[in-house]
Structures are given as structure tokens and as C-alpha cells.
Write a protein that holds these residues in place. Structure first.
Motif, short mmCIF file in Angstrom:
data_model
loop_
_atom_site.label_atom_id
_atom_site.label_comp_id
_atom_site.label_asym_id
_atom_site.label_seq_id
_atom_site.Cartn_x
_atom_site.Cartn_y
_atom_site.Cartn_z
N LEU A 256 41.27 27.92 23.05
CA LEU A 256 41.02 28.63 24.30
C LEU A 256 40.90 27.62 25.44
O LEU A 256 40.15 26.65 25.33
N THR A 257 41.65 27.85 26.49
CA THR A 257 41.59 26.99 27.66
C THR A 257 41.34 27.83 28.90
O THR A 257 41.47 29.06 28.88
N GLY A 258 40.99 27.18 30.02
CA GLY A 258 40.82 27.89 31.27
C GLY A 258 39.53 28.70 31.31
O GLY A 258 38.61 28.49 30.50
N LYS A 259 39.46 29.64 32.24
CA LYS A 259 38.30 30.51 32.35
C LYS A 259 38.73 31.89 32.78
O LYS A 259 39.83 32.08 33.33
N LEU A 260 37.87 32.88 32.53
CA LEU A 260 38.21 34.26 32.86
C LEU A 260 38.35 34.42 34.38
O LEU A 260 37.54 33.91 35.14
N PRO A 261 39.37 35.16 34.81
CA PRO A 261 39.53 35.40 36.24
C PRO A 261 38.55 36.47 36.73
O PRO A 261 37.92 37.17 35.93
N ALA A 262 38.42 36.57 38.04
CA ALA A 262 37.56 37.59 38.62
C ALA A 262 38.01 38.97 38.17
O ALA A 262 39.20 39.26 38.12
N GLY A 263 37.05 39.81 37.83
CA GLY A 263 37.36 41.18 37.41
C GLY A 263 37.53 41.35 35.93
O GLY A 263 37.49 42.47 35.42
N ALA A 264 37.76 40.25 35.19
CA ALA A 264 37.94 40.34 33.73
C ALA A 264 36.60 40.12 33.04
O ALA A 264 35.77 39.33 33.49
#
Length: 922
Positions: A256-264
Motif C-alpha cells: 500500500l502506497t500513498g494516502k486516502l484522498p478527501a472524501g474516501a
């Protein structure tokens, strides 16, 4: 604990609790047997278990060496591993039969002249009563109290029995009703990450590990604790000192990379993970999560992903212990000494993950950028069928059109052509009940003084339910903040929606109260209805009568939206054909909209050209910053400490229950809840030889993805079913039927409900739906139970024909027990789900698998043949290929008895008989 230490692995280390023993994995590395850094962390935990329990008998030196060399084969050349979990966790639906079987073993031991006191759990067992509360009342502040009162009324006999067990058995604790959901209580309280036990040399530290009688036991994997769901009979073996014998697992790494976007939300993430991993075919494998995205993920988000391992098919979804784990332990009120022990032990024994640690070797790696996650639902009947929120309206229209096509004889589509043995072997559509004209505009209904219209797509159930999400403060608080903004905009749930919140623990109520969000949820129609599994397991309770009658009379396809993990057909509510999994804030949003036939991006929830100001979902959706601010201010360690302080004695209604005393349970022949099962009533001290199966008839012909929810009794008991008639004959009124799950301690009820799911399709009786079959000697179509009893009277053994993935789902134990008690001797399937296959063996039912590329359809089998399996004898070997004769056809099948120990279980007629004979002679 073993004293045999061939690898000189036992050492000591210092902890706040003093000098403690430790079985060091590094000693195996020193001996040149492994590179610990290359092993997945989940394999390291298993390796510690076999190393610590190595006694040269149950666990051999070769067992340790085989697992230590995992990185050489990455699980692709599996060998047997005897895993000894540290503890067992039960919930009351599946746990009651475990305690019933222990009580039955004591009775059988006495009849055989042995000592009943030998029958006790040999490892710690915790049972959490969480599956018994039903949503009878749902509006108003009194709903919670009234539902709890009804719970105790319905379950008095079961609770008396469990109170007896709590007193009679050593090593057995019961968390009373009204506390929370087993997996959330496990996560927030029962789990320790590291335990201290005694061996012959003194106190020794070991990793927390467990098996549980609920498939979502895997939630605890998010805390770095190895655990997964097993059948009740498998759990009983562990309780009685037997290891879990498993084949070395493959371990799929999910990066898993990155981060959850707004709204998710975390719910959206787990639905995407489920979709991806289901396609990767991880059934029976471990999944271990790693990568930069994990380091920045909250423990609650990890637990949400781990919880749904059964939905993506994995044995477990594991996150190793790290700094985030330690922070969660502090947040949930664990003591400083407990947290220090976890940190020190895991670092000492190479079980602590840090960003500097080398990446383990995996069987396979799958990647996901968290930034790709979007708001989603899953349905209408499978958790892996993810639907982006932006596609929900067109997907609903497509799914609904498939219902119409099906009713008109067109090929089955996504809706009914998958799962539950629905698809006809020939590929032709199966007729379903007539459905209203697509142009039908709905049914006018009056309920509780309100007039409204119910139509296709109307949301009639909106439930914040299930440990999957109620354990996660971020999504629970998001639901409350959305409700607050909705109330400020003048919105409320539509009058045809049955709304409910069933928190996974009372801590949720505490932080709702501190933040004031409980009042905001109530303003839009969401009240707390109970603490336990409700809608997600089918305890949604009946819909209001006028709404239910409208649905049934006009064949309306209405919807449920729930924050659960399971939405299999027939599971949630008998009136609701379409069920969608969603995050708690989306549950509230759909309750406000009142329909799934809506595009939230283009259509306001309320208002419009003729209705004043428009309110869109985006207008009331809380930001991540708003959510985290409330989490930080309102989710406090003292809440966990206060709620779990002396949790065993906090429920006065539980404490007031009177029960019998003594080591033998006093069976009541008139009880409709608890009966002595027949498994051991005629057991002999000596085992009988394995014999061929001859002259067998087929009881059911089922398609692909037949789940244990189709097989095992679950949900409501129909008045006109064999179980319903049995209860009425016993003087029980339909209003007091309770559910199958609540009556799991009575084999008379459960056997009558096996294969009785209202949505199951048995191709032996084409054109029917529900638990019916053709009694082949006369051609008469009748309930499966009635036919099975006629076959038993004839002395005729039974078989089941099935497709791929036979036995997926939950409701594990009675799917095997009921199969056995109906007289089924063998199940012939394309493939089996892991736990159900094991449970069949443990009940003495033979699982047989068709050769690759072969199905019963390709062989031209109809199920009307007479079956013979002549090669069964005491010479049977695990995974042996044997011949099966069906009519004039003979073909080979693989015996899915996978290990020598499983063969012993089958030879004895099941694990209960195996263990009882062992204890009798020992």
C-alpha cells in the motif's frame, strides 16, 4: 509448554513484569536454518509457536525446520504445520454449540466410565454474547432498553446454560450481553499482543494468537495478532489441547502506497481491497500488508481491512506490530507495563516492524495506491462486487433490469446468476416469481400515521452495524457529523426506512455522547438499538407490517444499505432482495435519500425547483480534518478503561440469572434451545473401520458459490418450515421463534433448518426456490429435511453435488453438523472453501473434489443417479484419488482429507469422538 528444546532457543529478557522466558527466532538463524528477515511477519509468529511447542512428539524438529525454510519455497510446496494458538474466542451463536458439545462430552465420558472432569478447555477461552440482540424497536430513546429486554426474554434458556458453563468449566469466561461485538471487544480489550504463560522453567512470553468461531476473527490481525476463523468443531479441538493442523500457507504481500484522498473512507478502501484480492484468488492464503501507506494508516483502518479477510477469501490479512500498534494500545487504555512488554518482546524476537526493516519475501506481491480509492458501495448480494458511488444509479438500473429479464426467461445476469447455486447447469435461466411491470410507479403505504410510496429501489433498511466499521471511530464520527449537517439543513430519514445504530462497544456511545453526535444522529432518525451484531447477521428484525405487505404483494425489489461485511441473498431480511455494503456516513445519506436509484452528484438529497433550497451530498459530507478533530478530542483512553473495568459483572440482568450447579449439565428434554446432540450418544470405546459408501442418493444439486449461509440455518424461522412446525408442535408461538442462530444449541431445530435458505436453488427440483428437493424413489418434491428423514428410514446414505467454492461464507459449524445429521456421507464439489472443507472432515463427512477441468455438469450428472464410492477402507490416504460410480458413469475424484490428522478425525467419525476416546484412554 514444551521442555524439549533441541534448538536451544529458550532464553530470557527483561520486562516490567520481571525476567521472562523467550523462544528466540534468531537461534534458528544462528543454526543456519532460516533468514528471519526474509520471512513474512505472519510466518514468524507461526514459527515461534512450533519452536516453543516443539516436544519431539506432537511438534517435531522437522516441523520447525520445514517452517523455518518457508522463504525457500514461499509456501508453494506446502507441508503440514501443527499450530497451537494461545487462546480461543467464541461468540454466542457459534459458541453455544461448542459449550453444548463440551457438556455432551462430559455426559458421554460418564457413560463410558471415565472422569467427566477431564473435559475442560486447556487454553483460555472467552465467549462474548453479541449475536442475540434483534432490532425489534428502532425509533426513540427507549429502543435500546426494549430490545435488550426482548433479548433476555428470547434467550433465557441459552443464557442459563452459558451461566452454568461459566461456573462449571475452568479456563472459560463469558462477556455478558450488552457489552459489544466480539471482534471489537477482542480488539479493544481481550487482545494483549503478548501473553505471559508458565512452562517448567518459569514465566515465558509469547505472541498473542487465537482462533475464533466467527470468520471475522481476522479483525484482530490488524493489531499484529495472528488469528482467523474456524468452525466450532475445530475450535473445540484447540480448546481440548489439539493443534490446528494446516498446510504451510502462501503469503501474498499487498503493498500500500500513498494516502486516502478527501472524501474516501476506510470502508471505501476495504471494498476496493476486497475487489482486488478476490480477483487475485487469495482463498486459503495469508495476505500481509506492507509499504509506506501502512505506516501512515490508523490501527482502526488496518482492523477494518483485516476484518474483511473472509470477503476477499484469505485466511487472514495481517499487519505486523509497529509504533502505530503501540499507540492504539495506549489509546484503548492498556497499561504502560502492558505496552512496554509488547514493545520489548516483539523487538527482542524480530516481530516488530519498522520502516528500516528489510522487506520480507512474499509468494506474490499486489500493489494499491491509496490515492486511487473512491467512495463506493458493494452489492447487491456479494461483498466483492464493488460499485463506485458515481456508478451506483446506472448499476442499480442494470441490476434491476436483470431481474425482469430473468422473470421473462432471458439468461440470468449479475443479480441472480451468481452465487447460491442459482444458475441452471445447462446455462438456461431459472424462472423466478413474477415481478411488477418496470413502469410500475410504486405502492402507496400508510404506516404510523404517515403516507408515502414504496417502489423498486426504495431503501427500507439503513443500518450502521457490524464490527467492520463500528470499531473505527473515523467512520462512526463521520456518520455523526454528516447527520449533524443534515439536521441543520432540515433533513431526516425517509419514513419508510428502518434506521438503526448498533455500536460495537459502549465506548462508541461514550465518544458519541462527549461529541454530542448521538443527539444529531437521533435528529435524523438514527437511535442506538443494541450492542452486538444485528442487521449484518440477519437480526434486522421485521419491517413494519404495511411496508412488508406492500413489498410481498407487489414483488417490489427494495434495498438495504448497511455498514456490514456480508450481504449474501436471504441474509439481511426476507423482504429485501438487494443489499449494499457502505460506510456509515453513506448509510445515513441513503436513509436521507430513501432510495438507491439516485445519483448523488447530480441529484439533490432534498429540495429542487419546486422544493426550496437544494441540498446535495457534497454539502453535508464532513472533511477529513473535521473528523480527525473530533476523534482527537473525544476518543479517550479513560473511556476504554471505564467500560472494560470488571466487564464480566457489569450487566445486572446477567448477574441475576439463576442456573444449575455441578460438573454435569442437567439436560431438559422439553427445552427448545439446548439439547444433548446425538453425535456421542452411541459412541463406543473402540473405533470402527472405514467402510465404502454404496447405494447413495443425491439430496441436492447446487451451483457455484454455494455459501454456508445457504447451507446453515440462519436468520428468521419461517412458520411453515420444518423447524417452524416443530416449534409450534412444542407449544412455541411464532412471535417467540427467535432466530436459528439463537437456537444453535438444539440440533432438532438446526437439522430441520439445514439447506433451508429461502434463496437456495436445488437443481434436483427445478423451478423451485428454498430448501426443497425431490425424493427420488417417488419423484415427490418436499422439504429437504422431510426427504432426508425418509432416506434415513430407508437406510439410504446421501451425497451432495456442487460447483466451485462450495462453502464460502459464515455460519460455519452447523453447515457441517446439519449436513452430517441429515445423513449426507459425502459432498462432491468442483472446489471447497477452506474452513467448510475442514469442518466436513471433522464431522465425518467426506469431501471429494472433481479433477481439474471436470464438473458434474461436464460429466452429464443430473443427481438422479445412484452413487457408489467403493474405494473407502482403512487404507485410505490423505489427498488420495479414488473412483466414484454414478449410474453408468465412473470417474476419479480427489479425497480432500488433506492431512494424516484429518484422516484420524474421519476414521473416528469426527473430532469429538477422536478427542473423547483419547481422553478416555489417557
Amino acid at each position: 509448554m514444551a521442555t524439549f528444546d533441541p534448538f536451544s532457543a529458550r532464553d530470557t529478557f527483561s520486562a516490567p513484569q520481571g525476567e521472562l522466558g523467550i523462544y528466540r527466532l534468531s537461534k534458528l538463524e544462528d543454526a543456519g536454518l532460516t533468514n528471519v528477515g526474509a520471512l513474512p511477519y505472519s510466518i514468524r509468529v507461526l514459527l515461534e509457536s512450533v519452536l516453543r511447542n516443539c516436544d519431539g512428539y506432537v511438534v517435531s524438529e522437522d516441523d520447525v525446520k520445514n517452517l523455518a525454510s518457508w522463504a525457500d519455497t514461499k509456501g508453494t510446496a506446502p507441508v503440514e504445520v501443527p499450530f497451537t494458538p494461545a487462546r480461543v474466542v467464541l461468540q454466542d451463536f457459534t459458541g453455544v454449540p461448542c459449550v453444548v458439545d463440551l457438556a455432551a462430552m462430559r455426559s458421554a465420558m460418564q457413560r463410558l466410565g471415565g472422569d467427566p472432569g477431564k473435559i475442560n478447555p486447556l487454553v483460555p477461552v472467552d465467549l462474548v454474547i453479541d449475536h442475540s440482540v434483534q432490532v425489534d424497536e428502532y425509533l426513540g430513546d427507549m429502543a435500546l432498553l426494549h430490545n435488550i429486554e426482548r433479548e433476555f426474554e428470547r434467550n433465557g434458556e441459552r443464557y442459563e446454560f452459558l451461566r452454568w458453563g461459566q461456573k462449571a468449566f475452568d479456563n472459560f469466561r463469558v462477556v455478558p450481553p450488552g457489552t459489544g461485538i466480539v471482534h471489537q471487544v477482542n480488539l479493544e480489550y481481550l487482545a494483549k499482543c503478548v501473553f505471559i504463560r508458565e512452562d517448567q522453567k518459569g514465566p515465558v512470553a509469547l505472541p498473542d494468537s487465537l482462533v475464533g468461531t466467527d470468520s471475522h476473527t481476522t479483525m484482530i490481525d490488524g493489531l499484529g495478532v495472528v488469528g482467523w476463523g474456524v468452525g466450532g468443531i475445530e475450535a473445540e479441538g484447540v480448546m481440548l489441547g489439539q493443534p490446528i493442523y494446516m498446510l504451510t500457507p502462501e503469503v501474498v504481500g499487498m503493498k500500500l502506497t500513498g494516502k486516502l484522498p478527501a472524501g474516501a473512507t476506510a470502508t471505501d478502501l476495504v471494498l476496493m481491497v476486497t475487489e482486488i484480492l478476490r480477483k487475485q484468488k487469495v482463498v486459503g492464503k495469508f495476505v500481509e500488508f506492507f509499504g509506506s501507506g501502512v505506516s501512515h494508516m490508523s490501527l482502526a483502518d488496518r482492523a477494518t481491512i483485516a476484518n474483511m479477510s473472509p470477503e476477499y477469501g484469505a485466511t487472514m490479512g495481517f499487519f505486523p506490530v509497529d509504533d502505530v500498534t503501540l499507540d492504539y494500545l495506549r489509546q484503548t487504555g492498556r497499561t504502560a507495563d502492558e505496552v512496554s512488554l509488547v514493545e520489548r518482546y516483539c523487538k527482542e524476537n524480530l516481530l516488530f516492524h519498522s520502516d528500516r526493516a528489510p522487506e520480507p519475501s512474499f509468494t506474490k506481491v499486489v500493489e494499491l495506491d491509496l490515492g486511487d480509492v473512491v467512495p463506493s458501495l458493494a452489492g447487491p448480494k456479494r461483498p466483492q462486487d464493488r460499485i463506485p458511488l458515481t456508478s451506483m444509479k446506472p448499476q442499480w438500473e442494470t441490476d434491476l433490469s436483470h431481474v425482469y429479464e430473468k422473470s421473462q426467461g432471458a439468461p440470468a445476469g449479475r443479480w441472480e446468476g451468481e452465487g447460491g447455486g442459482v444458475a441452471d447447469p445447462s446455462g438456461a435461466a431459472v424462472a423466478s416469481p413474477a415481478i411488477s411491470d418496470p413502469g410500475f410507479e410504486g405502492v402507496h403505504v400508510t404506516n404510523a400515521g404517515q403516507n408515502f410510496t414504496v417502489e423498486h429501489g426504495s431503501v427500507v433498511i439503513a443500518a450502521i452495524t457490524s464490527c467492520t466499521n463500528t470499531s473505527n471511530p473515523s467512520v462512526m464520527i463521520a456518520a455523526g457529523l454528516l447527520a449533524k449537517k443534515a439536521a441543520e439543513a432540515g433533513l431526516t430519514a425517509k419514513p419508510w426506512v428502518k434506521t438503526s445504530i448498533a455500536p460495537g462497544s459502549r465506548v462508541v456511545t461514550d465518544y458519541y455522547a462527549k461529541s454530542g453526535l448521538d443527539d444529531e444522529l437521533a435528529k435524523v432518525g438514527f437511535y442506538t438499538v443494541g450492542y452486538g451484531c444485528t442487521t449484518c447477521i440477519g437480526n434486522s428484525g421485521p419491517l413494519p407490517t404495511p411496508i412488508s405487505e406492500a413489498i410481498r404483494e407487489h414483488d417490489l425489489v427494495v434495498a438495504g444499505v448497511l455498514s456490514g461485511n456480508r450481504n449474501f441473498e436471504g441474509r439481511i431480511n426476507p423482504d429485501v432482495k438487494a443489499n449494499y455494503l457502505a460506510s456509515p456516513p453513506l448509510v445515513v445519506a441513503y436513509a436521507l435519500a430513501g432510495t438507491v436509484d439516485i445519483d448523488f452528484h447530480t441529484t439533490p438529497i432534498a429540495g429542487g425547483a419546486d422544493h426550496g433550497n437544494q441540498v446535495f451530498l457534497e454539502d453535508i459530507w464532513p472533511t477529513n480534518e473535521e473528523v480527525q478533530a473530533v476523534v482527537k478530542a473525544c476518543v479517550l483512553p479513560e473511556m476504554f478503561q471505564e467500560q472494560y473495568d470488571d466487564v464480566w459483572n457489569k450487566n445486572p440482568m446477567w448477574n441475576a440469572i439463576a442456573t444449575s450447579e455441578g460438573e454435569l449439565f442437567e439436560w431438559n428434554a422439553s427445552s427448545t434451545y439446548v439439547q444433548e446432540p446425538p453425535f456421542l450418544q452411541s459412541i463406543t470405546p473402540e473405533v470402527k473401520p472405514i467402510e465404502p459408501i454404496t447405494g447413495a442418493r443425491c439430496m441436492a444439486v447446487l451451483g457455484d458459490s454455494t455459501t454456508t449461509d445457504h447451507i446453515s440455518p440462519a436468520g428468521a424461522i419461517a412458520k411453515d418450515s420444518p423447524a417452524g412446525r416443530f416449534l409450534m408442535d412444542a407449544g412455541v408461538e411464532p412471535r417467540d421463534f427467535n432466530s436459528y442462530g439463537a437456537r444453535r444449541g438444539n440440533d432438532r431445530i438446526m437439522t430441520r433448518g439445514t439447506f433451508a435458505n429461502i434463496r437456495i436453488r436445488n437443481h434436483l427440483a427445478p423451478g423451485t426456490e428454498g430448501g426443497v428437493t425431490k425424493y427420488l424413489p417417488t419423484g415427490e418434491v418436499m422439504p429437504i429435511y422431510d426427504a432426508a428423514m425418509k432416506y434415513q428410514a430407508d437406510g439410504t446414505p446421501l451425497v451432495v453435488l456442487a460447483g466451485a467454492e462450495y462453502g464460502t461464507g459464515s455460519s460455519r459449524d452447523w453447515a457441517a453438523k446439519g449436513t452430517f445429521l441429515l445423513g449426507v456421507r459425502a459432498v462432491l464439489a468442483t472446489s471447497f472453501e477452506r474452513i467448510h472443507r475442514s469442518n466436513l472432515v471433522m464431522m465425518g463427512v467426506l469431501p471429494l473434489e472433481f479433477e481439474p477441468g471436470v464438473t458434474y455438469q461436464s460429466l452429464g450428472l443430473t443427481g438422479e443417479e445412484i452413487f457408489d464410492i467403493p474405494d473407502l477402507s482403512d487404507d485410505l490416504k490423505p489427498l488420495q484419488t479414488i473412483a466414484v460410480k454414478a449410474g453408468d458413469k465412473t470417474f476419479n475424484m480427489k479425497v480432500r482429507i488433506d492431512t494424516p490428522v484429518e484422516l484420524d478425525y474421519y476414521r473416528h467419525g469426527g473430532i469429538l469422538a477422536f478427542v473423547l476416546r483419547k481422553l478416555l484412554k489417557g
